[in-house]
Design a protein around this motif. Structure first.
Motif, PDB file in Angstrom:
ATOM      1  N   UNK A   1       0.848  -1.194   0.000  1.00  0.00           N
ATOM      2  CA  UNK A   1       0.000   0.000   0.000  1.00  0.00           C
ATOM      3  C   UNK A   1       0.885   1.245   0.000  1.00  0.00           C
ATOM      4  N   UNK A   2       0.289   2.372  -0.262  1.00  0.00           N
ATOM      5  CA  UNK A   2       1.016   3.639  -0.303  1.00  0.00           C
ATOM      6  C   UNK A   2       1.767   3.917   1.000  1.00  0.00           C
ATOM      7  N   UNK A   3       1.131   3.654   2.126  1.00  0.00           N
ATOM      8  CA  UNK A   3       1.774   3.888   3.426  1.00  0.00           C
ATOM      9  C   UNK A   3       2.981   2.963   3.608  1.00  0.00           C
ATOM     10  N   UNK A   4       2.862   1.722   3.120  1.00  0.00           N
ATOM     11  CA  UNK A   4       3.970   0.779   3.199  1.00  0.00           C
ATOM     12  C   UNK A   4       5.154   1.277   2.365  1.00  0.00           C
ATOM     13  N   UNK A   5       4.850   1.732   1.172  1.00  0.00           N
ATOM     14  CA  UNK A   5       5.901   2.238   0.289  1.00  0.00           C
ATOM     15  C   UNK A   5       6.565   3.486   0.867  1.00  0.00           C
ATOM     16  N   UNK A   6       5.784   4.310   1.566  1.00  0.00           N
ATOM     17  CA  UNK A   6       6.357   5.498   2.206  1.00  0.00           C
ATOM     18  C   UNK A   6       7.399   5.114   3.245  1.00  0.00           C
ATOM     19  N   UNK A   7       7.110   4.081   4.033  1.00  0.00           N
ATOM     20  CA  UNK A   7       8.072   3.607   5.037  1.00  0.00           C
ATOM     21  C   UNK A   7       9.346   3.135   4.334  1.00  0.00           C
ATOM     22  N   UNK A   8       9.187   2.309   3.320  1.00  0.00           N
ATOM     23  CA  UNK A   8      10.343   1.783   2.591  1.00  0.00           C
ATOM     24  C   UNK A   8      11.150   2.905   1.945  1.00  0.00           C
ATOM     25  N   UNK A   9      10.456   3.888   1.389  1.00  0.00           N
ATOM     26  CA  UNK A   9      11.139   5.019   0.738  1.00  0.00           C
ATOM     27  C   UNK A   9      11.957   5.820   1.747  1.00  0.00           C
TER      28      UNK A   9
ATOM     29  N   UNK B   1      12.491  -7.316   3.236  1.00  0.00           N
ATOM     30  CA  UNK B   1      12.388  -7.335   4.695  1.00  0.00           C
ATOM     31  C   UNK B   1      10.999  -6.889   5.142  1.00  0.00           C
ATOM     32  N   UNK B   2      10.478  -5.849   4.494  1.00  0.00           N
ATOM     33  CA  UNK B   2       9.148  -5.344   4.831  1.00  0.00           C
ATOM     34  C   UNK B   2       8.100  -6.425   4.579  1.00  0.00           C
ATOM     35  N   UNK B   3       8.197  -7.087   3.444  1.00  0.00           N
ATOM     36  CA  UNK B   3       7.243  -8.154   3.111  1.00  0.00           C
ATOM     37  C   UNK B   3       7.336  -9.322   4.091  1.00  0.00           C
ATOM     38  N   UNK B   4       8.493  -9.511   4.687  1.00  0.00           N
ATOM     39  CA  UNK B   4       8.687 -10.590   5.660  1.00  0.00           C
ATOM     40  C   UNK B   4       8.181 -10.199   7.044  1.00  0.00           C
ATOM     41  N   UNK B   5       7.754  -8.942   7.188  1.00  0.00           N
ATOM     42  CA  UNK B   5       7.140  -8.532   8.447  1.00  0.00           C
ATOM     43  C   UNK B   5       7.910  -7.517   9.260  1.00  0.00           C
TER      44      UNK B   5
ATOM     45  N   UNK C   1       8.355  -4.101   9.880  1.00  0.00           N
ATOM     46  CA  UNK C   1       7.670  -2.852   9.534  1.00  0.00           C
ATOM     47  C   UNK C   1       8.183  -1.651  10.314  1.00  0.00           C
ATOM     48  N   UNK C   2       9.017  -1.862  11.292  1.00  0.00           N
ATOM     49  CA  UNK C   2       9.579  -0.774  12.077  1.00  0.00           C
ATOM     50  C   UNK C   2      10.719  -0.129  11.285  1.00  0.00           C
ATOM     51  N   UNK C   3      10.639   1.187  11.087  1.00  0.00           N
ATOM     52  CA  UNK C   3      11.638   1.883  10.267  1.00  0.00           C
ATOM     53  C   UNK C   3      13.054   1.710  10.806  1.00  0.00           C
TER      54      UNK C   3
END
Length: 71
Positions: A14-22, A51-55, A57-59
């Motif tokens: 989702x957009x919020x997920x991509x924002x974290x990764x970015x 890593x995000x897809x594996x769970x 989610x903490x920046x």
């Protein structure tokens, strides 16, 4: 088709997920002095997304696990 063939790792981010990764990617490129258009930056970006897809989610954890220094 069986639901077992698909996992949450296959779902689009989702957009919020991509924002974290970015944010993590940009911070790492700055910290490690890597050109964001380079092959190394691409590899780091792929690692962050995996890593995000594996769970993870903490920046902060993403940053560390993708090669950043402990702040």
């Amino acid at each position: 088709m069986s639901d077992k063939l698909f996992s949450t790792r296959d779902e689009p981010l989702a957009s919020a997920d991509l924002d974290v990764c970015r944010r993590v990617h940009e911070a790492l490129c700055i910290e490690l002095d890597i050109d964001r258009g380079s092959e190394k930056a691409e590899k780091i970006g792929a690692l962050i997304i995996e890593l995000y897809r594996q769970g993870v989610h903490d920046e902060h954890q993403l940053h560390l696990m993708a090669g950043g220094r402990h702040a």
